[in-house]
Structure formats: structure tokens, C-alpha cells
Design a protein around this motif. Structure first.
Motif, PDB file in Angstrom:
ATOM      1  N   LEU A   1      62.197  16.138  54.395  1.00  0.00           N
ATOM      2  CA  LEU A   1      62.340  16.970  55.591  1.00  0.00           C
ATOM      3  C   LEU A   1      62.617  18.418  55.210  1.00  0.00           C
ATOM      4  N   LEU A   2      63.514  18.633  54.259  1.00  0.00           N
ATOM      5  CA  LEU A   2      63.865  19.993  53.851  1.00  0.00           C
ATOM      6  C   LEU A   2      62.681  20.698  53.179  1.00  0.00           C
ATOM      7  N   LEU A   3      61.908  19.950  52.381  1.00  0.00           N
ATOM      8  CA  LEU A   3      60.734  20.552  51.734  1.00  0.00           C
ATOM      9  C   LEU A   3      59.681  20.930  52.776  1.00  0.00           C
ATOM     10  N   SER A   4      59.444  20.052  53.726  1.00  0.00           N
ATOM     11  CA  SER A   4      58.474  20.370  54.777  1.00  0.00           C
ATOM     12  C   SER A   4      58.952  21.546  55.620  1.00  0.00           C
ATOM     13  N   ALA A   5      60.270  21.653  55.855  1.00  0.00           N
ATOM     14  CA  ALA A   5      60.810  22.789  56.606  1.00  0.00           C
ATOM     15  C   ALA A   5      60.625  24.092  55.838  1.00  0.00           C
ATOM     16  N   ASN A   6      60.762  24.048  54.518  1.00  0.00           N
ATOM     17  CA  ASN A   6      60.533  25.240  53.688  1.00  0.00           C
ATOM     18  C   ASN A   6      59.124  25.777  53.878  1.00  0.00           C
TER      19      ASN A   6
ATOM     20  N   ILE B   1      57.721  29.278  55.819  1.00  0.00           N
ATOM     21  CA  ILE B   1      56.893  30.265  55.124  1.00  0.00           C
ATOM     22  C   ILE B   1      55.616  30.547  55.912  1.00  0.00           C
ATOM     23  N   VAL B   2      54.985  29.491  56.403  1.00  0.00           N
ATOM     24  CA  VAL B   2      53.724  29.653  57.124  1.00  0.00           C
ATOM     25  C   VAL B   2      53.929  30.435  58.426  1.00  0.00           C
TER      26      VAL B   2
ATOM     27  N   ILE C   1      66.337  34.787  55.732  1.00  0.00           N
ATOM     28  CA  ILE C   1      67.665  34.209  55.486  1.00  0.00           C
ATOM     29  C   ILE C   1      67.645  32.707  55.733  1.00  0.00           C
ATOM     30  N   LEU C   2      66.996  32.284  56.824  1.00  0.00           N
ATOM     31  CA  LEU C   2      66.910  30.851  57.121  1.00  0.00           C
ATOM     32  C   LEU C   2      66.142  30.114  56.031  1.00  0.00           C
ATOM     33  N   LEU C   3      65.084  30.720  55.524  1.00  0.00           N
ATOM     34  CA  LEU C   3      64.315  30.116  54.438  1.00  0.00           C
ATOM     35  C   LEU C   3      65.165  29.956  53.184  1.00  0.00           C
ATOM     36  N   GLY C   4      65.943  30.988  52.847  1.00  0.00           N
ATOM     37  CA  GLY C   4      66.832  30.881  51.690  1.00  0.00           C
ATOM     38  C   GLY C   4      67.864  29.781  51.860  1.00  0.00           C
ATOM     39  N   LEU C   5      68.368  29.632  53.087  1.00  0.00           N
ATOM     40  CA  LEU C   5      69.351  28.578  53.373  1.00  0.00           C
ATOM     41  C   LEU C   5      68.729  27.198  53.190  1.00  0.00           C
ATOM     42  N   VAL C   6      67.548  26.986  53.756  1.00  0.00           N
ATOM     43  CA  VAL C   6      66.899  25.681  53.655  1.00  0.00           C
ATOM     44  C   VAL C   6      66.503  25.375  52.213  1.00  0.00           C
ATOM     45  N   SER C   7      66.050  26.378  51.464  1.00  0.00           N
ATOM     46  CA  SER C   7      65.719  26.171  50.045  1.00  0.00           C
ATOM     47  C   SER C   7      66.955  25.772  49.245  1.00  0.00           C
ATOM     48  N   GLY C   8      68.080  26.405  49.548  1.00  0.00           N
ATOM     49  CA  GLY C   8      69.323  26.038  48.868  1.00  0.00           C
ATOM     50  C   GLY C   8      69.747  24.624  49.174  1.00  0.00           C
ATOM     51  N   LEU C   9      69.625  24.212  50.439  1.00  0.00           N
ATOM     52  CA  LEU C   9      69.976  22.845  50.813  1.00  0.00           C
ATOM     53  C   LEU C   9      69.066  21.835  50.121  1.00  0.00           C
ATOM     54  N   LEU C  10      67.791  22.177  49.959  1.00  0.00           N
ATOM     55  CA  LEU C  10      66.865  21.292  49.257  1.00  0.00           C
ATOM     56  C   LEU C  10      67.300  21.080  47.814  1.00  0.00           C
TER      57      LEU C  10
ATOM     58  N   VAL D   1      57.823  31.701  46.293  1.00  0.00           N
ATOM     59  CA  VAL D   1      57.635  33.150  46.425  1.00  0.00           C
ATOM     60  C   VAL D   1      56.155  33.520  46.492  1.00  0.00           C
ATOM     61  N   PRO D   2      55.284  32.966  45.643  1.00  0.00           N
ATOM     62  CA  PRO D   2      53.846  33.260  45.808  1.00  0.00           C
ATOM     63  C   PRO D   2      53.318  32.855  47.179  1.00  0.00           C
ATOM     64  N   LEU D   3      53.823  31.756  47.730  1.00  0.00           N
ATOM     65  CA  LEU D   3      53.410  31.364  49.073  1.00  0.00           C
ATOM     66  C   LEU D   3      53.849  32.401  50.099  1.00  0.00           C
ATOM     67  N   LEU D   4      55.036  32.960  49.893  1.00  0.00           N
ATOM     68  CA  LEU D   4      55.518  34.022  50.783  1.00  0.00           C
ATOM     69  C   LEU D   4      54.547  35.205  50.777  1.00  0.00           C
ATOM     70  N   VAL D   5      54.091  35.565  49.596  1.00  0.00           N
ATOM     71  CA  VAL D   5      53.179  36.700  49.478  1.00  0.00           C
ATOM     72  C   VAL D   5      51.844  36.394  50.145  1.00  0.00           C
TER      73      VAL D   5
END
Length: 469
Positions: A141-146, A150-151, A162-171, A186-190
Motif C-alpha cells: 500500500l505504501l509503495l503504491s501510494a508513493n 509522484i504521478v 512533504i507528503l511524498l517524503g513522509l510516505v517514503s519514510g514510512l515505507l 527521484v528520477p520519476l519525480l523529474v
């Protein structure tokens, strides 16, 4: 979407019916350890897998999952493991919903998103995770939310970063193997953000590390080692990967069991210089130090685990043994890498759910995995031919990350299960013939127009050109 979620619910309940494996705090395996940690957290806030009064800090388990279970137990007052399993059904359904939204955002087609969700709901290895008290279900769930965040990221929208960083940390706190995942995100973000700034990327990484910081401090206060992930496990999984490639696991298991039965393991120190003989020549499975270190590490699963220092020391010993073996056996290490990838992708899928299932059921469910692989590859080929790179990128990135991480360590097929939830994003391409109208993915020309129109000056020039034309 409601029909798809109903199908997923019924499929998940099927595994609840088929799973007769008893789960309790007395179990000497992962599920029992998580439950004991949760119990100790709910009682006195100690992170320990011990079932006795002496609460040794557990260095072999990630924190998020047992802490959440402990909080749930504390709030609801229900300490039945089955209660956690029923809650995980909701997690499975939420994962399907996130994948539907991600596919919809990537294609602009709700029908395409529904096909993605439908295919995912039919994958047994995915829905079966709800019936196990393990980290996989919530981690998916956390990976899919990440990926979803991003998308859908809006340019310059700091709250989304900030929310993305929080969810990545929880993952990462849920599954330490995803500690380096931000380097792939990060490449996906770009790619998916039109003009994300370097500042926003720094904010994302800062929030990610800030989420992990309290766990690092907690590790340091209990073990003297500052680690943002679990302090032990790297050495153990490295050596087990080597033994697995040489098919030596059946040979050493009785020896390790004998050491565990003697209960003479807690000597508190393992000096690698004393026990290193015989490792360089490839006979790592005959080394007394390796056998003892394996026994100490495995003893951390017991109801009365050894001190954290002993487990960490044993893991460091195993790490040194693995490094020494690799340096002197490069060809053997190449065989280890190939074997780890083979086990990850094609090994016998044997999560706890299948222990009491008939062989016919197991084979039927396992064949689904190879069907998903085949359809994904065909969809991937079509996506590349049609230049639908943004659509195929999420599953490719996840597969590359899982392969690059697990090829160096002991691997099981369930470690690759995270890729299964992204493969359905590509599969519907097989029956969508029209690239733009049916799927809703814009062509490269359309993307260029959007980039031109995004700037006011270029918008004016573009409109003038159109009017002249």
C-alpha cells in the motif's frame, strides 16, 4: 470500481478460508515475533520480541508494522491476531484503489484504470498477504501510494512533496529493503513533474530522512549503533544467499539446530580473526564461527532472545565472512547473484499461507504468477513500440530496484511481490489498439504542444503560428 473491489474482497476471503496455519505469539517465526513486539509495545512501550520478563531490544525487525499493531491493540483492546488480518483486507482494497487512480492518471481513461484494478484483484499472491501477519501487505500500500503521489504531483506544490517524503519514510520503516528507494523515485519525480526544482527534491529527501531519524535515535539508545534501518540482518542474508547458491542449507540446518539446543551461544563476542580460517577457500559452510553466528542470529526469533549486542555482533561476523568469501571467490559470487535472481523471480512461492494447502491448489495459484509475467512482458513490448514510456516506467523502475537490491542477498519469491501490483498497469495495453483515443496517452507531438503552451511567450508565438496557418 465497486464490482472490482467486491471481487478482490471475495478473493481475499477465499485465502482466509484456505489458510489453516495457526498464528500466535508462541510461534518461532516472523509472525510470532511481530505479535510479541506488538504485545510488549501495547503493554510497556518496549520494542522486544521476548515473551519473558527480560525485554531485550529486537534488532532484527522493522518498527512500523509492530508499532501500528500495538497501537491498534491498545486502542481497541482486542489482541486477537485475526483482528489484524481483517483490517488488512482494507489495506488490500486501498492498494487496488491507488493502482486504479495511478493508471487513470497515466492514461486519462477510467476504463483502463478499471482493467488495471481488475487484473490486480485476480493475482492470488497479492490478495493472500492479507491473511498473514507480515509486513508485505502494508508495504505494498505504501509503495503504491508513493508512485501515485509522484504521478499526481503538482508543480511547486510543497505539501505534495512533504507528503511524498513522509510516505517514503514510512515505507522504509515498514520494509528496510526500500531504504534506497528514494534514489529510484527521484528520477520519476523529474519525469512526471514538468518543472520540479532541485529545492523540492532536497525537501523530499530531507523529510524522508527526518521520518527515519527517531528510529535511528531509538536504535542508538538501545544498541549504541545509529542505524536508520534495522541494525542487523545484512550479514545474515548475505551468508544465507551464498549457502543457498551452493545448496548447503540442508547440510548446515542440523548443525545449527544442535547449537541452538545446547544454548551455549550467548558468549557475547565473536572475533572474526579467530574464526576466519577456511572461509577464503570457499568452505564457508564448514566454518565454526559462521555456524555459531547463524545460530545466534536465528536465536533472535526465540521466545527468550539473546541480548541485542550478541545478535549485532553475530551479524557483523557474518558480514565479514561474506565479504571475505566474495573477494576470494569472484566466480562463485557470480553464481550467487544469478541464483538469487532466479529464486527471486522463479523460486517456489511458499509463503506461510501455502503450508497447509493441497498441492493442486498450490500449483494452480503459482501458475498465475507466470501468466502475469508473460502478459506483462507482452504489454511492455507493445508499450515500448508505441513509445508509451510514462506508462511503463513505474513497473520497470520497481522491478529494477527489487532486482538490484535482492540479487546480493538471500532471496525469496515473496520479496518480488511488490512488482506484481505494478505489472497490471501495462497488461491492458494488449487489448487497447488505438494509442490516443482508447488509452488517452498523448503523442510526443501533443506533449511538445503542452510544453510550448506552458510558457506565456511561447503560447503567444504558438497561437500566432496557428492563426497564420
Amino acid at each position: 470500481m465497486g464490482v472490482v473491489l467486491l471481487i478482490a474482497l471475495l478473493h481475499t476471503l477465499l485465502f482466509f478460508y484456505l489458510n489453516s496455519y495457526p498464528v500466535g505469539m508462541e510461534n518461532i517465526e516472523d509472525q510470532g515475533a511481530f505479535l510479541r513486539i506488538a504485545m510488549n509495545i501495547s503493554k510497556d512501550c518496549t520494542f522486544s520480541a521476548s515473551a519473558v520478563d527480560e525485554k531485550e531490544f529486537c534488532v532484527t525487525r522493522p518498527p512500523l508494522y509492530p508499532i501500528l499493531i500495538g497501537i491498534i491493540w491498545k486502542v481497541f483492546g482486542n489482541r486477537n491476531p485475526e483482528f489484524i488480518k481483517w483490517l488488512q483486507i482494507v489495506v488490500v482494497l486501498l492498494t487496488i484503489y491507488f493502482q486504479y487512480k495511478t493508471a487513470f492518471l497515466l492514461t486519462g481513461s477510467s476504463r483502463y484504470g478499471l482493467w488495471t484494478a481488475f487484473i490486480l484483484s485476480l493475482i492470488p499472491q497479492f490478495v493472500a498477504t492479507a491473511s498473514m501477519v507480515l509486513t508485505e501487505c502494508l508495504a505494498m500500500l505504501l509503495l503504491s501510494a508513493n508512485v501515485y503521489l509522484i504521478v499526481r504531483l503538482k508543480d511547486g506544490y510543497k505539501k505534495s512533496i512533504i507528503l511524498l517524503g513522509l510516505v517514503s519514510g514510512l515505507l522504509s520503516l515498514q520494509r528496510p529493503t526500500f531504504f534506497y528507494m528514494p534514489l529510484f523515485l527521484v528520477p520519476l519525480l523529474v519525469v512526471y513533474s514538468k518543472s520540479i526544482s532541485f529545492r523540492n527534491i532536497i525537501i523530499y529527501l530531507f523529510v524522508y530522512l527526518a521520518v527515519l531519524l527517531p528510529w535511528g535515535v531509538w536504535n542508538y539508545s538501545n544498541t549504541g549503533i545509529f542505524s536508520l534501518t534495522r541494525p542487523a540482518g545484512l550479514g545474515f542474508n548475505s551468508v544465507v544467499g551464498i549457502l543457498q547458491a551452493d545448496d548447503k542449507i540442508p547440510e548446515i540446518v542440523p548443525q545449527v539446530q544442535e547449537l541452538l539446543a545446547k544454548r551455549e551461544l550467548h558468549h557475547g563476542r565473536m572475533d572474526f580473526s579467530i574464526y576466519s580460517n577456511g572461509i577464503s577457500d570457499g568452505q564457508i559452510y564448514k566454518n565454526d564461527g559462521v555456524l555459531t553466528a547463524l545460530a545466534i542470529y536465528l536465536d533472535s526469533w526465540s521466545l527468550h532472545p539473546p541480548p541485542a549486542y550478541n545478535v549485532i555482533t553475530a551479524d557483523i561476523f557474518l558480514r565479514n565472512a561474506a565479504v571475505t568469501w566474495v573477494k576470494d571467490n569472484p566466480m562463485g559470487f557470480a553464481r550467487v547473484l544469478v541464483n538469487n535472481l532466479r529464486e527471486l523471480l522463479f523460486g517456489r512461492y511458499n509463503p506461510l499461507i501455502y503450508r497447509d494447502m493441497k498441492k493442486g491448489y498450490f500449483l494452480a495459484f503459482d501458475l498465475v504468477r507466470y501468466g502475469v509475467y508473460s502478459l506483462f512482458l507482452l504489454g511492455l513490448i507493445k508499450g515500448v513500440r508505441k513509445r508509451m514510456y510514462k506508462l511503463i516506467l513505474p513497473p520497470v523502475v520497481v522491478i529494477c530496484y527489487l532486482s538490484s537490491v535482492h540479487m546480493f542477498f538471500h532471496a525469496e519469491p515473496r520479496y518480488f511481490i511488490y512488482a506484481y501490483i505494478f505489472m497490471p498497469i501495462v497488461i491492458p495495453l494488449l487489448w487497447y489498439r488505438d494509442r490516443e483515443d482508447a488509452v488517452g496517452i498523448q503523442s510526443e507531438v501533443s506533449n511538445c504542444k503542452k510544453i510550448l503552451i506552458g510558457n506565456n511567450i511561447w503560447s503567444y508565438v504558438y497561437s500566432c503560428c496557428v492563426s497564420i496557418y
